[in-house]
Enzyme design. Structure first.
Site, PDB file in Angstrom:
ATOM      1  N   CYS A  12       0.925  -1.289  -0.070  1.00 46.08           N
ATOM      2  CA  CYS A  12      -0.078  -0.169  -0.038  1.00 46.08           C
ATOM      3  C   CYS A  12       1.031   1.247  -0.230  1.00 46.08           C
ATOM      4  O   CYS A  12       1.935   1.028   0.247  1.00 46.08           O
ATOM      5  CB  CYS A  12      -0.877  -0.088   1.197  1.00 46.08           C
ATOM      6  N   HIS A  42       5.889  -6.815   7.609  1.00 47.64           N
ATOM      7  CA  HIS A  42       5.792  -8.390   7.644  1.00 47.64           C
ATOM      8  C   HIS A  42       6.325  -9.104   6.627  1.00 47.64           C
ATOM      9  O   HIS A  42       5.519  -9.788   6.129  1.00 47.64           O
ATOM     10  CB  HIS A  42       4.266  -8.642   8.101  1.00 47.64           C
ATOM     11  N   HIS A  77       3.146   1.629  10.935  1.00 53.04           N
ATOM     12  CA  HIS A  77       2.430   1.282  12.228  1.00 53.04           C
ATOM     13  C   HIS A  77       2.415   2.372  13.195  1.00 53.04           C
ATOM     14  O   HIS A  77       1.230   2.370  13.986  1.00 53.04           O
ATOM     15  CB  HIS A  77       3.002   0.180  12.922  1.00 53.04           C
ATOM     16  N   CYS A  99       2.443   5.993   8.848  1.00 45.84           N
ATOM     17  CA  CYS A  99       1.660   6.282   7.860  1.00 45.84           C
ATOM     18  C   CYS A  99       0.912   7.481   7.978  1.00 45.84           C
ATOM     19  O   CYS A  99       0.257   7.615   9.230  1.00 45.84           O
ATOM     20  CB  CYS A  99       0.822   4.900   7.579  1.00 45.84           C
ATOM     21  N   HIS A 127      -1.630  -6.114  18.404  1.00 45.44           N
ATOM     22  CA  HIS A 127      -0.987  -5.411  17.090  1.00 45.44           C
ATOM     23  C   HIS A 127      -0.253  -3.988  17.504  1.00 45.44           C
ATOM     24  O   HIS A 127      -0.929  -3.169  18.133  1.00 45.44           O
ATOM     25  CB  HIS A 127      -2.095  -5.127  16.173  1.00 45.44           C
ATOM     26  N   GLU A 129       0.226  -1.369  15.774  1.00 50.05           N
ATOM     27  CA  GLU A 129      -0.735  -0.318  15.393  1.00 50.05           C
ATOM     28  C   GLU A 129      -1.633   0.368  16.571  1.00 50.05           C
ATOM     29  O   GLU A 129      -1.698   1.449  17.030  1.00 50.05           O
ATOM     30  CB  GLU A 129      -1.208  -0.218  14.031  1.00 50.05           C
ATOM     31  N   THR A 167      -6.498   0.292  11.249  1.00 52.75           N
ATOM     32  CA  THR A 167      -6.462   0.812   9.767  1.00 52.75           C
ATOM     33  C   THR A 167      -6.880  -0.395   8.999  1.00 52.75           C
ATOM     34  O   THR A 167      -7.320  -0.476   7.933  1.00 52.75           O
ATOM     35  CB  THR A 167      -5.241   1.585   9.031  1.00 52.75           C
ATOM     36  N   CYS A 195      -8.401   2.110   6.660  1.00 55.04           N
ATOM     37  CA  CYS A 195      -7.770   2.698   5.575  1.00 55.04           C
ATOM     38  C   CYS A 195      -8.383   2.236   4.334  1.00 55.04           C
ATOM     39  O   CYS A 195      -8.748   0.956   4.019  1.00 55.04           O
ATOM     40  CB  CYS A 195      -6.211   2.061   5.293  1.00 55.04           C
ATOM     41  N   SER A 224      -1.410  -9.485   9.705  1.00 55.85           N
ATOM     42  CA  SER A 224      -3.108  -9.454   9.970  1.00 55.85           C
ATOM     43  C   SER A 224      -4.048  -9.362   8.812  1.00 55.85           C
ATOM     44  O   SER A 224      -4.834  -9.826   8.479  1.00 55.85           O
ATOM     45  CB  SER A 224      -3.510  -8.656  11.145  1.00 55.85           C
TER      46      SER A 224
HETATM   47 FE1  F3S Z   1      -1.317   1.202   4.317  1.00 54.40          FE
HETATM   48 FE2  F3S Z   1      -1.286   3.415   5.494  1.00 54.40          FE
HETATM   49 FE3  F3S Z   1      -3.410   2.170   4.770  1.00 54.40          FE
HETATM   50  S1  F3S Z   1       0.177   1.761   6.191  1.00 54.40           S
HETATM   51  S2  F3S Z   1      -2.881  -0.113   4.596  1.00 54.40           S
HETATM   52  S3  F3S Z   1      -1.814   3.207   3.414  1.00 54.40           S
HETATM   53  S4  F3S Z   1      -3.132   3.033   6.819  1.00 54.40           S
END
Ligand code: F3S
Length: 282
Positions: A12, A42, A77, A99, A127, A129, A167, A195, A224
């Site tokens: 992502c 991961h 995270h 992020c 987790h 995050e 997210t 997200c 996950s």
């Molecule tokens: Fe990736 Fe950020 Fe979404 S790390 S899954 S773009 S919250």
């Protein structure tokens, strides 16, 4: 065999940004020790490759406290506020690649808890995050992933409760918990912080899995979001397999299949997706 690869498979935006930045730092600062707080993603291959380039993974706060100098990368995270405080000292340079979507949750949790809202995070308490998000609340925050977690919430009726999400959490499960919480008589403020990258990947995986004879989900075994992709695909297509790299793909698995779909978790490099696709088509 016809092979359909999900457009949303793989890295992502947030993970790509984080990984690229670590490689950039390696190029720029070959003279300094570089650490990531937890594996940057991961994916064992990427982590090993970085290790060979001298990037070390730090796993605990104790180890962080013991560092005298170097560059510490905070991964996508994110981390709790106290980690920033711990790293704020001479000799340590912080590269923060949290992020932006996770950073937004930190801001929400900080502000809402200051405004008197109790914080509920729909997600897995273990987790990193979620642990990071919890660490931005100014009052005790609670992670909810099961009905039991829900029953343990110590709030009173009409209490102000702000609900956010991990997210990468499954949207349907998020809705399920929000609905249950909304029946408890609290004064709730719901912010869906799932997200889009995850949602889009899940929707596309489901759609492809519904049209193929076999589905391949690629990703790290501890990821996950990959585990969730697997769950979703398995429901649509019984013949779904979960692999980490092309080596795990047993060709006899797909022998009788006419159409196969491929998706991959957020931490899977493009190179691996391409290798799997090539093997399927060979
Ligand atoms: Fe990736 Fe950020 Fe979404 S790390 S899954 S773009 S919250």
């Amino acid at each position: 065999m016809e092979v359909v690869v999900a457009k949303s498979a793989g890295f992502c935006f947030g993970v790509k940004r984080a990984v690229d930045r670590v490689y950039e730092e390696v190029e720029k600062h070959s003279d300094q020790p570089i650490y990531t707080f937890g594996p940057i993603i991961h994916n064992e291959e990427v982590v090993c490759d970085l290790e060979e380039k001298g990037v070390q993974v730090i796993d605990s706060e104790e180890e962080l406290k013991g560092l005298e100098k170097g560059i510490v990368v905070i991964r996508s995270h994110g981390v709790s506020r106290n980690i920033y405080e711990l790293l704020n000292r001479p000799g340590i340079q912080v590269i923060d690649v949290t992020c932006p979507f996770v950073k937004k949750i930190h801001r929400i949790v900080d502000e809402q808890s200051k405004a008197g809202y109790r914080i509920v995070i729909i997600g897995n308490a273990k987790h990193p995050e979620v642990q990071g998000i919890i660490g931005w609340s100014n009052s005790e925050a609670f992670a909810v992933e099961t009905d039991e977690d829900l029953d343990r919430l110590p709030f009173f009726e009409k209490e102000k409760v702000c609900i956010v999400s991990q997210t990468t959490f499954n949207y349907k499960k998020f809705q399920y918990f929000v609905e249950k919480i909304s029946k408890k008589g609290y004064d709730i403020n719901v912010l869906n912080t799932i997200c889009n990258a995850t949602h889009e990947r899940q929707v596309e995986a489901k759609q492809i899995a519904g049209q193929v004879d076999g589905m391949i989900v690629i990703g790290g075994k501890h990821s996950s979001n990959t585990q969730k992709l697997f769950e979703i695909c398995k429901k649509e297509c019984y013949n779904t397999c979960y692999i980490q790299t092309v080596e795990d793909l047993d060709l006899s698995w797909g022998e009788s299949l006419k159409k196969v779909g491929i998706t991959a978790g957020a931490s899977t490099p493009n190179k691996i997706i391409e290798e799997v696709q090539t093997k399927c088509q060979s």
